[in-house]
Each structure stands twice: as C-alpha cells, then as structure tokens.
Design a protein around this motif. Structure first.
Motif, short mmCIF file in Angstrom:
data_model
loop_
_atom_site.label_atom_id
_atom_site.label_comp_id
_atom_site.label_asym_id
_atom_site.label_seq_id
_atom_site.Cartn_x
_atom_site.Cartn_y
_atom_site.Cartn_z
N LEU A 284 0.66 -1.00 -0.16
CA LEU A 284 0.32 -0.09 -0.31
C LEU A 284 1.31 1.49 -0.03
N SER A 285 2.06 1.17 1.07
CA SER A 285 2.62 2.31 1.03
C SER A 285 3.11 2.56 -0.79
N CYS A 286 3.28 1.53 -1.61
CA CYS A 286 3.85 2.60 -2.88
C CYS A 286 2.48 2.29 -4.10
N ALA A 287 1.69 2.00 -3.69
CA ALA A 287 0.74 2.01 -4.86
C ALA A 287 -0.05 3.72 -4.39
N THR A 288 -0.30 3.68 -2.88
CA THR A 288 -1.11 5.32 -2.83
C THR A 288 0.09 6.15 -3.11
N SER A 289 1.31 6.25 -2.94
CA SER A 289 1.81 6.88 -3.07
C SER A 289 2.35 7.02 -4.80
N GLU A 290 2.92 6.26 -5.56
CA GLU A 290 2.86 6.12 -6.44
C GLU A 290 2.13 6.55 -7.75
N LEU A 291 0.77 6.20 -7.53
CA LEU A 291 -0.86 6.78 -7.45
C LEU A 291 -1.16 8.73 -7.46
N ALA A 292 -0.53 8.59 -6.52
CA ALA A 292 -1.02 9.65 -6.29
C ALA A 292 -0.03 10.69 -6.96
N SER A 293 1.48 10.63 -6.91
CA SER A 293 1.70 11.46 -7.04
C SER A 293 2.21 11.71 -8.37
N ALA A 294 1.71 10.97 -9.01
CA ALA A 294 1.57 10.49 -11.22
C ALA A 294 0.20 11.35 -11.23
N GLY A 295 -0.90 11.72 -10.70
CA GLY A 295 -1.90 11.94 -11.06
C GLY A 295 -1.87 13.39 -10.73
N ASP A 296 -2.84 14.04 -9.68
CA ASP A 296 -3.19 15.13 -9.59
C ASP A 296 -2.49 15.44 -8.74
N GLY A 297 -2.03 14.93 -7.23
CA GLY A 297 -1.13 14.86 -6.60
C GLY A 297 -1.14 14.31 -4.92
N GLY A 298 -2.79 14.55 -4.82
CA GLY A 298 -3.83 14.31 -3.68
C GLY A 298 -4.54 12.59 -3.48
N MET A 299 -4.04 12.52 -2.91
CA MET A 299 -4.89 11.28 -2.08
C MET A 299 -5.35 11.35 0.04
N HIS A 300 -6.62 10.77 0.21
CA HIS A 300 -7.15 10.61 1.33
C HIS A 300 -7.67 9.27 1.50
N VAL A 301 -6.83 8.58 2.48
CA VAL A 301 -7.36 7.10 2.63
C VAL A 301 -7.55 6.64 4.17
#
Length: 748
Positions: A284-301
C-alpha cells in the motif's frame, strides 16, 4: 491529539530508522522534508519506498541513459515506457504488446516455492495493470553448482513455485534459462517475465487524477505475510548464514489471482477505471504514493477500511505488507457501483478506501487519527540518489590476461568425441526437461515455439496469425570478463534467438542482477553493463521499454557473476511460417552463417573441462547481428531450420538441432576453421546453423550475399548420428542418453 500532530511535539523521540534499513542521512532528509520527525507509519512508508529495491537509489544515475534511446520501434511507436508498470509497444493490426522482466531473487532463497511463485504473480499483475491480458511467462533462473546441497534445497522449490503459479493461472511458460555457477550458491536468481496483449485503446496508466474520484482496493485481504518482504530482502547483502533480516516472504494464491485477472479485464472492458496500480513491492505504501504523485498530487485514505486477514496488524504493518493478489483502482463516483458489482460477480472483495484530493498531500487516517501526512512524490519518486563510487579493479588486468587459448585442448577424433559428449551432459548445456516438463507450455492453444526452441513464440490473433517472439539470455562469465561487452553479448544473443524463428526484433526489457553497490568494483560492472546495453540498443535501433535492477546479490564477500539478463521481443506477421530450431528432414543442406574465430575465453568448454575463467569474451558485431537478423527474417519459407550458436559452439548446436526430431547430420569442418577443435567449440558470436532444401540454395545464397552474411556449406542432414569428417561419429541415441540423464540423476 492525532499521531501527526504529536510527531511535531516530541522531535527527540528515538525511532528505529536503522532497523528499517535507512541511513542516518536518509532519516535526516525525511525530517527535513516533513519539518518534523516522521510518525511510525510515515517511517515505515519511507523505509520501504526508499529501499534499494523500490527507489533504485544506487542505479538510477546509470539507468537514465536508456531514456536517451529513440522511443520508436522498427514497426511503430512505443506506447508506454520506462517509469510505467511495464513497457507497451505497437506490433501492428491495432494490437500492442506489453512485456517486462523482474527479479524475486532474495525471497526465493529464503522460501523457494513462495518466493518464486509470488515473483510470477507480481510480474503478471504489472502486465495486467497496463490494461493487457497476460498470455505467457518465462523464467530465467540461476543456481549454484548442481551437486551442492543448497542447490538441491532451492531448485526444486523454485521450479515448483514457477510452474505451480503459472500453471494455475493458465499461462504457458514458453522459455527461459537454467544456469549453474558457484557464485550463485546461496544467492539464486529468479527472474520472471510476462507478456500481455491489448488493443491500443485499452492502455491504462498508473495515476490518480480527478478530484473526488474514489480509490478502491480490491483482491485478496491484507495479512502479515511479506511485511517488508522483497523491499527489505532485496536491499541488503546476505551473510554466510543467510539474510540478517528475515521478513516473512509473501504467500501466493494463484486462484485468487486468476479471479483478479478476469475481474480486472471485465472492469477495463466496461470503461470503469481512471487509473490503476498493482500492489507488489512495498504494498500500500507504493500504490498510494505512486498513484497520487503521478496524478493530481493528492489522496486521502482511510486505512481502517482495508480488509485484513489479521486484525492485530498495526497501521505501519498494513502499509508495509506485501500480501499478494491486490490491486488499487481510481474510479469516478458514478462508476463505483458498477465497479463493485463486477467484483462481486467474480467473488473479488472490493472496498472504497479513499478519494483523490487537490491538497497535494497523501493523507492516511487510522480510526480517526491522522497517521500519514506527506508529499506523495517525496515517498514515491524523490528518494535518495547515490553517486556510488565505481572503478575498474586492477585485478581485471590479470583476469583478462589469463586467456583460455593456452589451455590443453583435445586433438584426436576420440578426444573431440568425448568432449562433445561431456559438454552435452554438463549442467548448463544438458536437457532441461526435468524443469520445463513441470510447466504447461501449451495451455490456451496459442504457443507456437517453446523450450527447447531458441525463443518462445505466441500467436496473438487467431484470424491473421500475428504473433510475437521473446528470448532471454545472459552469459555471466562473459560479463565478468568484460561487463560492457558482456551486456552487448546478452543483447546480441537474445536478438539473434528471436530472429532465428523469423521474427523481427522490436524492443528490450532487462533485469540487471549484480552484487553489492557499496563495492566500487561491482558498481563499475553495473555502470559498464548499462553503458554497453545502451550503446548496443542504439546501434540496433531498438528501445529499452523498462526493466528491473537487483543489487546486493552476494553471499558475504562473494558477489554473483554480473548477470544483466536481456529480454528481446519481436513480431512475426504469420506464425504458421516460423522457422523451427531443429532439423526436420533428411537430405537438406547444412549451412553455417557467420565467421568462426579462435574465441574460447569464458566458453563452456573452458568452464566445464578446466574450471577456468579468464581472458576476453568473444568480439561482438552488432552491425553483423542486424544484417543476420534481416537475412533470417527475409528467409522465412526458404529455411527448414535455424539454430543459433552460443554456449558450447557448433558442437552443441549440432546436438540441439539433431535431437528433437532424431535427425542426424554429416558435416565437414574444413571450411569452418583450420583447427577442428576451434571449429567445434569456439563461441564466436553472430553465427547461426541453418538447413536449406537443395531447391532453395541459390535463392538463399543470393539473399545472404545481399546482406553481407558469410555462408559456409558444412554438410547434409540425415541418418541417426552426427558424423564429423573422418574424426568421429556420435550415434544420436548415445548423445540423447548423455544429454537427458544429468538433471534427473542429480535431482531424483
């Protein structure tokens, strides 16, 4: 007060950063990024994402040069490349193919079956995440000496893991390698490759875009298996007793993965995904951070929504777990219901765990408390970059001066005959059916070529017979003698093996396996191999689409042979017209393409007969390889067989071409080289053994002349033996007995 706020109030608290594999300066950098000490969950995320395995911190400065290569292939555009889950290339007719090779070396030493099985599972999900249906796998393997007790411990489990997982998924295993050398004792290499097929419009990328879009975790539940798994294991050197850290190796469930594949493909077909990422190394460390950084830059989980197999797991353990068969998708709110319905249809658990935000931060909460508040790019992409010192060791002068040309060599016919038999029965050249018979090579009905052919070939369109061919190769001894040339020799052999079947080589993926990056000599090997591979691809005009780096492959002070495994993928318009690797009929002319020189250093003969490694590897002419490949492609339909010459030279090529169909040959060496020993056992590159019906000889000779490829007629197929001038005759039954007996006798 929540956990993040608390972290700002007690900056002096002791934290186990060193136990998690971080260096003092890396921990200081994390504090600088955050402006405070990290929470325990943040520390866990940074430790796995900044590990060698995930961040490429020692290798990225050398890998950047692959981005300088042209992004076009010989037939079209590269649709996705370095930085994505896998490279994607256009192969014509509206189809694209994605392929990648990765390592699961250290986990496979600790727990051979599960380490190898989850290596297959992980690479399959990388391919799936691009929007492709996985269609085939391959497995380049390296082991210690065949007679070593630890080889007997790890090899059966690794082979069973590769076969068990792939067979359960219904994916044919169409090729690979099994190589034995003392340097791999205690550090086997388990590299796994997968090929997938998609239409151009089905391509998906790993990014979390669209504020308000929902983040869905689906697949298997998260457990304690693989906490820190490959990310920790692959980022340190094993001592003589094994790894100092023993995080649990991931446990695979191929039946869950099969459901996940079919579920995901149906979700893709319904157009319900805005972004997707598999959960592999770092979870999950990888999936959340990589998805967020490659997209609009923000995510709340909301981490407490993650389905668990073990309710006692702490948040940092959930973030580090590398439990298998999990995916994370970004879905528009209006599509969530349909997404969840498809998951329910396939009995795949799915939960909305968060949403895309415009905060520029990755926020993770646990039971109402904020445990992570970080810039996602700092976790996923802005990890440390090391300029590791590297230098050519002085010992290379002594090593390269000790050539094999001075070693005692056989001269009589009887001695040459016994040498052919001895090499054919040696662990690296013998029949690998004990391994490959544990793999289903023909499931799904589209396998065209598989082991023991030079390359694997798969039909991807049943109407037009469009197909792709893949080969993986590397001679670690050559890379030890000269890593720059060794990498190019690996590239050249894979390129040639794809071409022998009649396919046009298009693109490269690589798995670069080396020792400790903290050793300047190892880093020199790595730097030289990268430079050699980049220059080679530039000369051949093919891109590197992606790959993997595996460092710290050594036991104590003993590093493995530098092993830059190179996979080449090619395309063939009609698989029904491919060229087989083995002799098929009697009375066809046997021709040797290319030139034979006295090049014996690093050869299988020197290794098996003398236990010798020294000198310089064979010279490589990439211009010659390119001309040879073009000739082989244009000669489809003229040739009745084509088999490349590599380990073991002409002698081994004759053995491998004769045995599948039990069609022998009568050959003469006079025009190959004036020394029969050199003619038989030289490992000069750019050579292929072909057979041609008499009626096609003139046309083939004209084609070869146009491409500037030397052709030597050496004999005729037929009979039940390999006859070499008046020097010796080897009955095929005797050769087959020696060739097939080695692995069963050792591993029974």
């Amino acid at each position: 007060m929540d956990t993040v706020a608390l972290a700002a109030t007690d900056p002096g608290r002791d934290q186990p950063w060193a136990d998690l594999g971080l260096k003092a300066d890396e921990y200081a950098r994390i504090r600088e990024i955050l402006g405070r000490r990290p929470t325990s969950s943040e520390l866990a995320m940074y430790s796995v994402m900044w590990s060698e395995h995930c961040s490429y911190k020692s290798s990225k400065v050398h890998l950047r040069q692959f981005g300088e290569l042209p992004q076009e292939t010989p037939v079209g555009t590269m649709l996705a490349g370095i930085g994505e889950n896998a490279g994607v290339i256009d192969v014509g007719q509206g189809y694209a193919v994605t392929f990648k090779v990765e390592s699961h070396n250290h986990p496979s030493y600790v727990e051979p079956y599960q380490g190898a099985a989850t290596g297959v599972g992980g690479i399959v999900r990388d391919i799936l995440a691009m929007g492709a249906r996985p269609v085939a796998v391959m497995d380049p393997l390296r082991f210690g000496p065949l007679d070593a007790p630890d080889t007997h411990r790890v090899l059966p489990g690794i082979v069973a893991g590769v076969g068990g997982y792939g067979n359960c998924l219904g994916l044919p295993n169409i090729g690979g390698e099994a190589v034995f050398d003392s340097t791999y004792l205690g550090n086997p290499l388990v590299n796994a490759l997968c090929v997938g097929v998609l239409r151009h419009e089905d391509l998906h990328l790993a990014k979390a875009s669209g504020v308000g879009n929902q983040v869905i975790l689906y697949g298997a539940r998260t457990g304690g298996d693989g906490i820190g798994g490959v990310s920790v294991l692959a980022s340190e050197t094993f001592d003589a007793e094994g790894p100092a850290k023993r995080p649990s190796v991931q446990v695979g469930d191929p039946f869950m993965e099969k459901l996940l594949i079919e579920c995901t493909l149906e979700i893709f077909a319904a157009g319900l995904v805005a972004g997707i990422q598999d959960l592999g190394g770092a979870g999950l460390s990888c999936a959340t951070s990589e998805l967020a950084s490659a997209g609009d830059g923000g995510m709340h989980v909301e981490l407490d929504r993650v389905p668990l197999r073990d309710s006692t797991l702490a948040p940092e353990e959930i973030l580090m777990s590398e439990s298998q068969e999990r995916m994370m998708a970004v879905v528009e709110p209006d599509d969530v219901e349909a997404f969840l319905a498809i998951c329910a249809k396939w009995d795949v658990e799915a939960v909305v765990v968060g949403e895309v935000t415009d905060t520029g931060r990755l926020h993770i909460d646990w039971h109402g408390e904020r445990v992570v508040d970080v810039p996602p790019r700092s976790v996923a992409h802005d990890g440390p970059t090391y300029q590791r010192p590297f230098a050519r060791p002085d010992s290379m002068d002594v090593l390269q001066a000790d050539g094999a040309e001075a070693l005692p060599r056989p001269s009589s016919g009887a001695d040459l005959r016994s040498t052919v038999l001895r090499l054919a029965a040696s662990p690296n050249l013998c029949d690998k059916s004990w391994i490959t018979d544990q793999y289903d090579r023909y499931v799904r009905g589209n396998t065209v070529l598989a082991q023991p052919a030079d390359s694997g070939m798969i039909r991807i369109d049943e109407q037009t017979n469009l197909g792709v061919s893949v080969a993986t190769d590397c001679n670690g001894r050559f890379a030890r003698l000269d890593p720059y040339t060794g990498a190019q020799l690996a590239l050249a052999e894979s390129y040639r093996n794809v071409a022998t079947g009649g396919a046009r080589p298009l693109a490269v993926s690589d798995c670069l396996n080396f020792g400790s990056p903290e050793d300047p000599a190892v880093m020199w090997q790595f730097a030289e191999a990268c430079r050699g591979l980049k220059d080679g691809c530039a000369e051949l005009g093919i891109p590197v689409t992606g790959g993997n780096v595996s460092l710290y492959n050594q036991t104590g002070e003993t590093a493995i042979l530098p092993t830059p495994v190179v996979a080449v993928l090619g395309v063939i318009d009609d698989v029904t017209r491919r060229t087989p690797s083995a002799f098929t009929e009697a009375a066809h002319r046997v021709l040797l393409l290319g030139e034979t020189r006295e090049e014996l250093s690093g050869s299988e003969w020197a290794h098996v007969v003398h236990g010798h490694l020294g000198g310089r590897p064979p010279a490589v002419s990439l211009e010659g390889e390119r001309a040879l490949a073009e000739l082989l492609r244009e000669s489809v339909g003229l040739l009745s067989s084509a088999h490349d010459l590599s380990d073991g030279g002409l002698a081994q090529a004759l053995v491998e071409a004769s045995l599948p169909g039990m069609v022998g040959a009568k050959v003469s060496l006079a025009d190959v080289h004036d020394d029969p020993f050199v003619a038989l056992f030289s490992e000069s590159t750019g050579r292929v053994l072909v057979t041609v019906p008499d009626g096609q000889l003139t046309r083939f000779a004209s084609l070869a002349g146009r491409h500037g490829v030397p052709v030597t007629t050496i004999g005729t197929t037929g009979g039940g033996a390999i006859e070499v001038d008046d020097l010796f005759t080897l009955a095929l039954l005797e050769v087959r007995s020696a060739w097939t007996a080695t692995l069963p006798a050792a591993l029974a």
